[in-house]
Design a protein around this motif. Structure first.
Motif, mmCIF file in Angstrom:
data_model
loop_
_atom_site.group_PDB
_atom_site.id
_atom_site.type_symbol
_atom_site.label_atom_id
_atom_site.label_comp_id
_atom_site.label_asym_id
_atom_site.label_seq_id
_atom_site.Cartn_x
_atom_site.Cartn_y
_atom_site.Cartn_z
ATOM 1 N N GLY A 1 30.497 122.717 79.217
ATOM 2 C CA GLY A 1 31.223 123.922 80.056
ATOM 3 C C GLY A 1 31.789 123.183 81.930
ATOM 4 O O GLY A 1 32.604 123.638 82.399
ATOM 5 N N CYS A 2 30.695 123.275 82.078
ATOM 6 C CA CYS A 2 31.162 121.618 83.702
ATOM 7 C C CYS A 2 32.282 120.710 83.037
ATOM 8 O O CYS A 2 32.663 120.289 84.329
ATOM 9 C CB CYS A 2 29.932 121.178 83.645
ATOM 10 N N PHE A 3 32.110 119.777 82.168
ATOM 11 C CA PHE A 3 33.595 119.033 81.644
ATOM 12 C C PHE A 3 34.964 119.386 81.232
ATOM 13 O O PHE A 3 35.386 119.488 82.401
ATOM 14 C CB PHE A 3 33.136 118.671 80.489
ATOM 15 N N LEU A 4 34.855 120.890 81.155
ATOM 16 C CA LEU A 4 36.308 121.532 81.179
ATOM 17 C C LEU A 4 36.429 121.990 81.935
ATOM 18 O O LEU A 4 37.531 122.512 82.701
ATOM 19 C CB LEU A 4 36.178 122.506 79.900
ATOM 20 N N PHE A 5 35.320 122.994 82.962
ATOM 21 C CA PHE A 5 35.807 123.424 84.727
ATOM 22 C C PHE A 5 37.016 122.563 84.874
ATOM 23 O O PHE A 5 38.159 122.318 85.509
ATOM 24 C CB PHE A 5 34.508 123.615 85.079
ATOM 25 N N PHE A 6 36.066 121.352 85.172
ATOM 26 C CA PHE A 6 37.651 119.870 86.098
ATOM 27 C C PHE A 6 38.258 119.529 84.978
ATOM 28 O O PHE A 6 39.421 119.931 86.130
ATOM 29 C CB PHE A 6 36.032 118.762 86.289
ATOM 30 N N LYS A 7 37.400 119.665 83.801
ATOM 31 C CA LYS A 7 39.506 119.247 83.445
ATOM 32 C C LYS A 7 40.412 119.794 83.585
ATOM 33 O O LYS A 7 41.908 119.858 83.528
ATOM 34 C CB LYS A 7 39.293 118.648 81.579
ATOM 35 N N GLU A 8 40.206 121.412 83.073
ATOM 36 C CA GLU A 8 40.756 121.817 83.952
ATOM 37 C C GLU A 8 41.527 122.615 84.758
ATOM 38 O O GLU A 8 42.827 122.706 85.530
ATOM 39 C CB GLU A 8 40.420 123.663 82.822
ATOM 40 N N LEU A 9 40.894 122.608 86.048
ATOM 41 C CA LEU A 9 40.433 122.220 87.200
ATOM 42 C C LEU A 9 42.151 121.125 87.983
ATOM 43 O O LEU A 9 43.516 122.066 88.227
ATOM 44 C CB LEU A 9 40.098 122.497 88.452
ATOM 45 N N PHE A 10 41.796 119.663 86.688
ATOM 46 C CA PHE A 10 42.847 118.811 87.833
ATOM 47 C C PHE A 10 44.224 118.955 86.246
ATOM 48 O O PHE A 10 45.146 118.411 87.191
ATOM 49 C CB PHE A 10 42.404 117.498 87.010
ATOM 50 N N GLU A 11 44.371 119.382 85.370
ATOM 51 C CA GLU A 11 45.075 120.204 84.950
ATOM 52 C C GLU A 11 46.169 120.869 85.256
ATOM 53 O O GLU A 11 47.542 120.875 84.771
ATOM 54 C CB GLU A 11 45.191 120.248 82.352
ATOM 55 N N GLU A 12 45.604 121.841 86.195
ATOM 56 C CA GLU A 12 46.025 123.090 86.057
ATOM 57 C C GLU A 12 46.687 122.514 87.761
ATOM 58 O O GLU A 12 48.111 123.753 88.376
ATOM 59 C CB GLU A 12 45.627 124.107 86.545
ATOM 60 N N ASN A 13 46.622 121.911 88.229
ATOM 61 C CA ASN A 13 46.576 121.245 89.946
ATOM 62 C C ASN A 13 48.007 120.174 89.733
ATOM 63 O O ASN A 13 48.033 118.954 88.847
ATOM 64 C CB ASN A 13 45.654 120.847 90.832
#
Length: 131
Positions: A110-122
């Motif tokens: 979950g933590c890894f996916l949180f940061f991955k999505e944060l970068f992908e969405e920016n």
């Protein structure tokens, strides 16, 4: 085992970062940005230096993590151009968890996916890839 996210961005001027006292590696500005960006939602410790870059610690969904970053920048490079970055997420596990193979870090964490999505969405982060 840690999980890494690679990307490119020109969002940070790493030439203005304070010096890493252990090894001349950049990456502090990403962690400082994350601390400010997520303030009030996620408590991230003050960044500290390591021989491979910079790191912070945080708690996410009851687990403790170390996040780290480094940027590929050498003296003479233009800090205003897109730089390559590596962001890592490492789950801290107890001795018992390690002994019995429990609570392992994975690309579906979950933590890894949180940061991955944060970068992908920016839109400032380009070519976001899991390695």
């Amino acid at each position: 085992m840690n999980q890494t996210i690679h990307f490119k961005t020109s969002m940070f001027d790493v030439s203005k970062e304070r010096e890493n006292p252990i090894n001349p590696i950049y990456g502090l500005s990403l962690l400082e940005w994350l601390r400010n960006e997520l303030k009030g939602n996620l408590e991230i410790t003050e960044p500290d230096a390591e021989d491979w870059g910079w790191y912070c610690e945080l708690s996410y969904e009851g687990n403790n993590y170390l996040i780290g970053s480094c940027a590929y920048f050498e003296e003479g490079d233009d800090p205003n151009h897109e730089l390559e970055w590596v962001f890592q997420v490492d789950k801290q596990r107890s001795f018992k968890e390690k002994l019995f193979g429990k609570n392992k870090m994975s690309a579906s964490d979950g933590c890894f996916l949180f940061f991955k999505e944060l970068f992908e969405e920016n839109p400032n982060f380009k070519e976001v890839q899991v390695a």
